[in-house]
Write an enzyme that holds these catalytic residues in place. Structure first.
Site, PDB file in Angstrom:
ATOM      1  NE  ARG A  44      -4.176   1.731   0.799  1.00 30.10           N
ATOM      2  CZ  ARG A  44      -5.025   2.267  -0.073  1.00 30.10           C
ATOM      3  NH1 ARG A  44      -4.826   2.155  -1.366  1.00 30.10           N
ATOM      4  NH2 ARG A  44      -6.090   2.920   0.356  1.00 30.10           N
ATOM      5  CB  THR A  58      -9.492  -1.183  -7.502  1.00 26.96           C
ATOM      6  OG1 THR A  58      -9.373   0.003  -6.764  1.00 26.96           O
ATOM      7  CG2 THR A  58      -8.840  -2.314  -6.767  1.00 26.96           C
ATOM      8  CB  THR A 117      -6.289   0.435  -6.775  1.00 24.62           C
ATOM      9  OG1 THR A 117      -7.178   1.407  -7.317  1.00 24.62           O
ATOM     10  CG2 THR A 117      -5.859   0.872  -5.385  1.00 24.62           C
ATOM     11  CG  LEU A 118      -3.284   4.006 -10.792  1.00 21.83           C
ATOM     12  CD1 LEU A 118      -3.517   4.456 -12.231  1.00 21.83           C
ATOM     13  CD2 LEU A 118      -1.942   4.515 -10.299  1.00 21.83           C
ATOM     14  CG  ASN A 119      -8.544   6.018  -4.587  1.00 19.77           C
ATOM     15  OD1 ASN A 119      -9.322   5.118  -4.277  1.00 19.77           O
ATOM     16  ND2 ASN A 119      -8.659   7.235  -4.095  1.00 19.77           N
ATOM     17  CG  ASP A 139      -8.623   5.204  -0.305  1.00 16.50           C
ATOM     18  OD1 ASP A 139      -9.681   5.723  -0.699  1.00 16.50           O
ATOM     19  OD2 ASP A 139      -8.145   4.169  -0.818  1.00 16.50           O
ATOM     20  CB  SER A 191      -7.070  -0.290   1.314  1.00 17.50           C
ATOM     21  OG  SER A 191      -7.521  -0.915   0.125  1.00 17.50           O
ATOM     22  N   GLY A 216     -13.609  -2.109  -6.908  1.00 21.44           N
ATOM     23  CA  GLY A 216     -14.931  -1.566  -6.620  1.00 21.44           C
ATOM     24  C   GLY A 216     -15.034  -0.621  -5.445  1.00 21.44           C
ATOM     25  N   GLY A 217     -13.898  -0.076  -4.955  1.00 25.23           N
ATOM     26  CA  GLY A 217     -13.988   0.876  -3.846  1.00 25.23           C
ATOM     27  C   GLY A 217     -14.620   0.244  -2.627  1.00 25.23           C
TER      28      GLY A 217
END
Length: 575
Positions: free
Chosen positions: A110, A387, A405-407, A429, A458, A479-480
């Site tokens: 992360r 993601t 992910t890149l967010n 985040d 996350s 999917g956040g």
């Protein structure tokens, strides 16, 4: 061991019935039925969100690599063919299971906050959150972890060299690839934001500023050169070499605070995953700073003593019970989850079966609990303390579940033009201000406040389920905030409802995250069921498709790959 890269006839019929109204973007995934006839025992399964990445993993396995080698190759390949989420400018989590040793471990790569970060950096003088600052600025980017994480996994658990596993990605970047429709649509749909940055416009649009079209060949010479430097010189090149200089120069040009010292000091971390059990299956999922593993186990604990099989998939009773369990877990997330290196996360308490029984007792069988009547639980009695996902498994007993992910889609929208990649916006985040929702509507507290060197919380939830000591289900999703519930539902679909893996990842999904007070549902559920839920007091909201779970099921019949049709480029390839 036999390989199955498509579902059984029953599964295909289930997919057609359930998914016909799912979403306009949901198209059948790419399934390659090819089987590699090598030496006896050379069988494996790769499932990713892009067929070219799946092929990269397959090629590494064909060359004698193991599941970790293939997973690292896929990670770098996705950075080329799926720049909206595949990355070397972001970070993520990897869970690895080795049947031979019995060990299940995880790698936390992360992103971290730069040394110059501070708690109120995304607030104005009046204490109001400045959304653009945490989402579309140079300071939206945490120190990237992908290169360090991939290299750690390869060194500790792989069998090939970095230049071997990076060769497919380098070739794709240098020689180019035919653009799929989703790639073209993504850039076109994000044009307004992405073209604000000169470097991003230069890398991802034609010289005259026009869009790329499906079928055209897209080459990335700057990214190819970056990948070659990393392959030849090792991961520290990204953090201390020419690539680091390019990255920091871009940050400085956009008035950001990240420095060369921040890059030089970055390290991936190996952690023990969260472990729980559900109906005789062992659940291993990512530990904090992911909230996913804790809450997957917490929710399954609440459901353990209810007969979901008898209730039935997609019934009002099942959806009500799962929704009520979900919202209680998300309420706890808002208070108790953060970076364990900075905050004493009460994992043992949150995953306690006694605590789960207490929460389950609060759930009425026929009435929804309003979210304003739910808050983080009292843990004192139990402990003082866009993601993308892919899955790989081989028949040596090695399995990998990876989410990175890149967010946001395309991260901050700011590119490092000389190096050919996009920067993340993971700083969003963090809790920019306790109690104020982030872009996914998630509320956080002091445990997830911004601090120098800290890893932001996350929802990414790479998960491996084992049965009687054997790898059984490898799953996860983008999917956040919906990652946790998507992964939960795939597990339940397999264990509770007996679905094959293609049906399990294709089935319609629902989501409840406590705030806002609603059940979000995909198309595909019975209108009668939704009316029953509303009669119980649930606020049902129908929205677009959620997640893209690329999953593998392993049983006595072999490897079975489930590629999620919510991404038309999804691909399951077996050897």
């Amino acid at each position: 061991m036999p390989v199955r890269t498509s579902s059984t006839l029953a599964g295909l019929l289930c997919l057609l019935v359930m998914l016909s109204p799912l979403a306009a973007s949901a198209q059948p995934p790419i399934i390659e039925g090819e089987r590699f006839h090598g030496e006896p025992g050379e069988h494996a399964m790769v499932v990713t969100s892009h067929t070219l990445a799946s092929q990269a993993g397959r090629d590494i396995l064909r060359q004698g690599g193991n599941a970790v080698d293939a997973a690292v190759a896929i990670g770098f390949a996705l950075a080329v063919v799926q720049p909206r989420s595949g990355n070397i400018g972001g970070g993520g989590f990897m869970v690895i299971s080795d049947e031979k040793s019995g060990e299940v471990t995880s790698i936390d790569y992360r992103e971290t906050a730069p040394a110059g970060a501070f708690k109120t950096m995304f607030q104005d003088d009046q204490g109001n959150v400045i959304e653009e600052a945490s989402r579309h600025s140079a300071n939206a980017s945490g120190v990237p972890g992908t290169v360090a994480g991939m290299a750690m996994a390869l060194k500790r658990y792989g069998s090939m060299s970095l230049d071997q596993v990076m060769a497919p990605a380098i070739r794709l970047a240098r020689d180019g690839f035919a653009i799929p429709q989703r790639f073209a649509d993504g850039l076109n749909g994000s044009r307004e934001q992405l073209q604000k940055d000169n470097g991003t416009r230069r890398l991802f649009y034609k010289a005259d500023g026009s869009d790329w079209r499906a079928g055209e060949v897209f080459r990335q010479p700057e990214l190819a050169a970056t990948l070659m430097r990393i392959a030849q010189n090792g991961p520290r090149e990204f953090y201390e070499g020419e690539t680091a200089d390019h990255l920091v120069n871009t940050i400085k040009a956009h008035d950001g605070i990240m420095t060369l010292e921040d890059l030089k000091g970055y390290r991936a971390v190996e952690r023990a995953p969260v472990h729980g059990s559900y109906r005789g299956y062992d659940i291993y999922a990512m530990a904090p700073p992911s909230s996913g593993g804790v809450h997957i186990v917490q929710i399954l604990n609440m459901l353990e003593h209810d007969d979901l099989t008898a209730m039935g998939f997609g019934s009002a009773a099942t959806m009500h019970l799962m929704s009520e369990a979900m919202r209680r877990a998300y309420a706890d997330r808002s208070k108790y989850l953060g970076d364990p290196d900075f905050f004493d996360v009460p994992v043992k308490a949150l995953t306690s079966t006694d605590y789960a029984r207490e929460l389950r007792a609060q759930i009425a069988p026929d009435r929804a609990t309003p979210s304003d009547a739910i808050g983080p639980g009292n843990l004192t009695p139990y402990e003082s303390n866009e993601t993308t996902h892919y899955s790989v498994a081989d028949d040596s007993g090695l399995a990998v579940s990876n989410t990175y992910t890149l967010n946001f889609s395309y991260g901050s929208g700011i590119a490092v033009p000389e190096a050919g990649f996009l920067l993340n916006n993971e700083m969003d985040d963090f809790s920019a201000k306790p109690g104020v929702p982030n872009a996914y509507g998630l509320v956080g507290g002091e445990a997830n406040a911004v601090a120098p060197g800290k890893r932001m919380l996350s929802s990414m939830t790479p998960t491996i389920v084992k049965h009687e000591g054997k790898n059984f289900l490898i799953t996860g999703s983008p999917g956040g905030s919906r990652i946790i519930t998507t992964t939960l539902e795939v597990i339940s679909n397999v264990i509770d409802h007996g679905m094959n893996i293609q049906s399990a990842v294709s089935a319609p999904r629902f989501h409840d995250q406590w705030l806002p007070d609603e059940i979000r549902v995909e198309d595909g559920f019975s209108p009668d069921t939704l009316r029953l839920l509303e009669g119980m007091g649930h606020h049902v909201v129908q929205k677009s498709a959620m997640g893209a779970s690329q999953s593998i099921l392993i049983n006595k019949d072999g490897f079975h790959g489930g590629a999620d049709p919510r991404r038309e480029t999804s691909s399951a390839i077996g050897l």
